[in-house]
Design a protein around this motif. Structure first.
Motif, mmCIF file in Angstrom:
data_model
loop_
_atom_site.group_PDB
_atom_site.id
_atom_site.type_symbol
_atom_site.label_atom_id
_atom_site.label_comp_id
_atom_site.label_asym_id
_atom_site.label_seq_id
_atom_site.Cartn_x
_atom_site.Cartn_y
_atom_site.Cartn_z
ATOM 1 N N ALA A 98 -45.217 -12.654 -1.609
ATOM 2 C CA ALA A 98 -46.467 -12.249 -2.247
ATOM 3 C C ALA A 98 -47.092 -11.041 -1.575
ATOM 4 O O ALA A 98 -47.706 -10.194 -2.239
ATOM 5 C CB ALA A 98 -47.458 -13.413 -2.246
ATOM 6 N N PHE A 99 -46.949 -10.926 -0.264
ATOM 7 C CA PHE A 99 -47.539 -9.786 0.439
ATOM 8 C C PHE A 99 -46.823 -8.489 0.066
ATOM 9 O O PHE A 99 -47.384 -7.405 0.214
ATOM 10 C CB PHE A 99 -47.479 -10.013 1.949
ATOM 11 N N ARG A 100 -45.629 -8.590 -0.446
ATOM 12 C CA ARG A 100 -44.866 -7.424 -0.884
ATOM 13 C C ARG A 100 -45.219 -7.034 -2.320
ATOM 14 O O ARG A 100 -45.250 -5.849 -2.658
ATOM 15 C CB ARG A 100 -43.366 -7.746 -0.777
ATOM 16 N N GLU A 101 -45.524 -8.024 -3.163
ATOM 17 C CA GLU A 101 -45.651 -7.754 -4.596
ATOM 18 C C GLU A 101 -47.055 -7.922 -5.169
ATOM 19 O O GLU A 101 -47.435 -7.195 -6.096
ATOM 20 C CB GLU A 101 -44.669 -8.662 -5.361
ATOM 21 N N VAL A 102 -47.837 -8.872 -4.673
ATOM 22 C CA VAL A 102 -49.135 -9.174 -5.286
ATOM 23 C C VAL A 102 -50.110 -8.007 -5.301
ATOM 24 O O VAL A 102 -50.868 -7.852 -6.269
ATOM 25 C CB VAL A 102 -49.769 -10.424 -4.630
#
Length: 284
Positions: A98-102
């Motif tokens: 999530a830290f890569r995409e959100v």
């Protein structure tokens, strides 16, 4: 710095920061119905359902197209779409996708709130998992907590955590799903139900995996996802994927099939294959 120590220290600090932030946000997750439309069996009052997806460009794992679509409910007609090619620089770390995409998906929601606030979705469907996750806080939880919207995780593959396994028993349970709407619970070794395996339509024998992201119960999440399925993948996510791929073909002149990322510096191709195999068991 020349020997890479500085880089390793920076990566370690990033991971520790992510762990702290994830643990803090996890406390805010609500695993029950919070909206009036969720109480009604027919979801009366629900008019707009959002779908989100991030598709990587072929042969370039550092660029992707972030897509948000909003569909009318129950008609499932596209009311709004937003596609944007972004540079994905954060590293992939299992349990912290999530830290890569959100951040890019969150920006899409914020653009909608600014440009077309009347089309803001009342619930989001995310391509990935919610509480069915290595650390109990997948991309659907992350997105839900940051947007404040009810959010549901929909994964194509089983994430094998907490005793869940794609073993013979699981395969037998899948075979027993005889009709669209049939489902069975995904129960952890502790006895907690982490999600549901759902046969989403009669034409598909492969289930999808539903889990709570935020502000919705598992039962409501499963019923809503099933009501959004014309095909195996619920229409909001399917349309988000279609729109992102169309955008890339039109504006980037690149064919895309969510390919195997190219090795990063210092990585061989086999290590990348292993990483992708781990991810594809069930998207965070």
């Amino acid at each position: 710095m020349a020997d890479g120590t500085g880089t390793r220290e920076e990566e370690g600090e990033t991971l520790r920061r992510w762990e702290r932030q994830q643990n803090q946000m996890k406390e805010d997750v609500i695993e029950q119905d919070t909206e009036e439309w969720q109480i009604n069996f027919s979801f009366a009052g629900l008019e707009r359902v959002g779908g989100m997806d991030l598709s990587y460009l072929k042969e370039d794992a550092t660029r992707a197209c972030a897509s948000l679509v909003v569909l009318s409910y129950p008609e499932l007609e596209v009311l709004y779409e937003d596609c944007c090619v972004v540079a994905v620089n954060a590293p992939y770390v299992a349990g912290f996708l999530a830290f890569r995409e959100v951040p890019f998906l969150l920006e899409a929601v914020q653009r909608l709130e600014t440009q077309k606030p009347g089309l803001k979705p009342q619930v989001l469907l995310a391509d990935g998992n919610g509480i069915l996750h290595h650390r109990g806080f997948g991309i659907a939880c992350h997105l839900g907590v940051l947007t404040g919207l009810p959010c549901i995780g929909v994964a194509k593959n089983l994430l094998q955590v907490e005793g869940l396994a794609n073993d013979e028993l699981h395969k037998k349970q899948i075979q027993d799903l005889q009709a669209g709407g049939d489902a069975f619970p995904l129960t952890s070794t502790s006895g907690k139900i982490l999600g549901m395996a759902l046969r989403s339509c009669a034409k598909s024998t492969k289930p999808i995996y539903i889990s709570v992201g935020h502000k919705i119960s598992l039962l409501s999440a499963m019923r809503l996802v099933h009501s959004c399925c014309k095909y195996r993948i619920p229409e909001p996510i399917r349309q988000a994927d279609i729109k992102s791929r169309e955008y890339i073909r039109k504006h980037m002149e690149v064919n895309i099939a969510v390919p195997l990322p190219q090795p990063e510096r210092g990585q061989d191709l086999e290590s990348v294959r292993l990483r992708e195999a781990d991810k594809n068991e069930g998207k965070d």
